[in-house]
Motif scaffolding. Sequence first.
Motif, PDB file in Angstrom:
ATOM      1  N   SER A 172      74.783  50.738  54.839  1.00 36.90           N
ATOM      2  CA  SER A 172      73.396  50.861  55.293  1.00 36.90           C
ATOM      3  C   SER A 172      73.334  51.259  56.759  1.00 36.90           C
ATOM      4  N   VAL A 173      74.205  50.638  57.581  1.00 33.40           N
ATOM      5  CA  VAL A 173      74.243  50.993  59.006  1.00 33.40           C
ATOM      6  C   VAL A 173      74.698  52.438  59.191  1.00 33.40           C
ATOM      7  N   VAL A 174      75.698  52.856  58.430  1.00 36.09           N
ATOM      8  CA  VAL A 174      76.182  54.234  58.521  1.00 36.09           C
ATOM      9  C   VAL A 174      75.086  55.227  58.164  1.00 36.09           C
ATOM     10  N   LEU A 177      80.236  60.751  65.129  1.00 36.70           N
ATOM     11  CA  LEU A 177      81.635  60.399  65.363  1.00 36.70           C
ATOM     12  C   LEU A 177      81.992  60.312  66.843  1.00 36.70           C
ATOM     13  N   ASN A 178      81.047  60.474  67.723  1.00 36.55           N
ATOM     14  CA  ASN A 178      81.330  60.353  69.152  1.00 36.55           C
ATOM     15  C   ASN A 178      81.291  58.917  69.656  1.00 36.55           C
ATOM     16  N   SER A 179      80.920  57.989  68.788  1.00 41.03           N
ATOM     17  CA  SER A 179      80.822  56.579  69.167  1.00 41.03           C
ATOM     18  C   SER A 179      81.948  55.782  68.522  1.00 41.03           C
ATOM     19  N   LEU A 180      82.590  54.912  69.315  1.00 37.16           N
ATOM     20  CA  LEU A 180      83.637  54.048  68.771  1.00 37.16           C
ATOM     21  C   LEU A 180      83.081  53.066  67.743  1.00 37.16           C
ATOM     22  N   ASN A 229      80.555  53.558  65.649  1.00 35.11           N
ATOM     23  CA  ASN A 229      80.356  54.256  64.378  1.00 35.11           C
ATOM     24  C   ASN A 229      81.678  54.543  63.673  1.00 35.11           C
ATOM     25  N   CYS A 230      82.697  54.907  64.438  1.00 31.85           N
ATOM     26  CA  CYS A 230      84.020  55.162  63.835  1.00 31.85           C
ATOM     27  C   CYS A 230      84.603  53.895  63.226  1.00 31.85           C
ATOM     28  N   GLU A 231      84.431  52.774  63.918  1.00 31.32           N
ATOM     29  CA  GLU A 231      84.959  51.513  63.388  1.00 31.32           C
ATOM     30  C   GLU A 231      84.241  51.108  62.111  1.00 31.32           C
ATOM     31  N   ILE A 232      82.910  51.257  62.099  1.00 31.25           N
ATOM     32  CA  ILE A 232      82.146  50.918  60.894  1.00 31.25           C
ATOM     33  C   ILE A 232      82.531  51.836  59.732  1.00 31.25           C
TER      34      ILE A 232
END
Length: 258
Positions: free
Chosen positions: A121-123, A135-138, A140-143
Amino acid sequence: MTSLSEELQRSVHTLLAADWRQRTLLVFGTLERLLLSAIFFFLLSVAERTFKQRFRYSKFFCHLTSARRAQRSELPHFRLNKVRNIKTWLSLRSYLKRRGPQRSVDVIVSAAFLIDLCLLSVVCVQLITDHTTFLNSLFNCEILLWSLGIGAYLLRFMTLGTKTNRKYCNLSVLITEQINLYLGMEQKPHKKEELMLANHVTKLAAQLLKELESPFKISGMSANPLLYNVTKVVILSAFSAVLTEVLGFKLKLYKIKL
């Protein structure tokens, strides 16, 4: 917007420029997250091993009524041409299905399903907000990595559960035995009453298994309408919005019957 490499460089620079208290806090926080992640995926691995064990039991159970397969697996072989054999077969089937941890594994699978539901849901929300810099945020990449990792385990659970359920719900053994009983009545008229009784019990067992057994559903979705509806509305609606935003034309995935 900063890129992922720039954000990594800024994080490393912040860590190096901080004092020893802040460094200690950041290091312990990172180690704690790694430890909790390792524990969580270890529990998923334990659940996967349990699903593999259930599938192995179901495969060996199907070999009992086949002389060739039973000999290959070094298992005892018996036919379902007597009432006591059918009773033993049903009792063994019920025992094997309930063997091993049940409630703890169901809790692990349900928790993984709900966590993956929240992460997806967050993605979807992040992709709807701005999919070009996702994909520029750590964060977002971790999630995204967590979602893919848990999703891979859930897919494995669903695959093994479906195979196990198919093995236990295979009624071809009972149908084949009914045909053999009919043939035995013609060849052995003096045992017609005994074979007729076994045939009736076999028919009742097939009807009972057909009514009681339900398809394998992850996290009990078929028995929990609330969770089923939330999954259908939230996830499919979010994916519909994301695909509509990315592809440029409107999609309605939430109308698909799960």
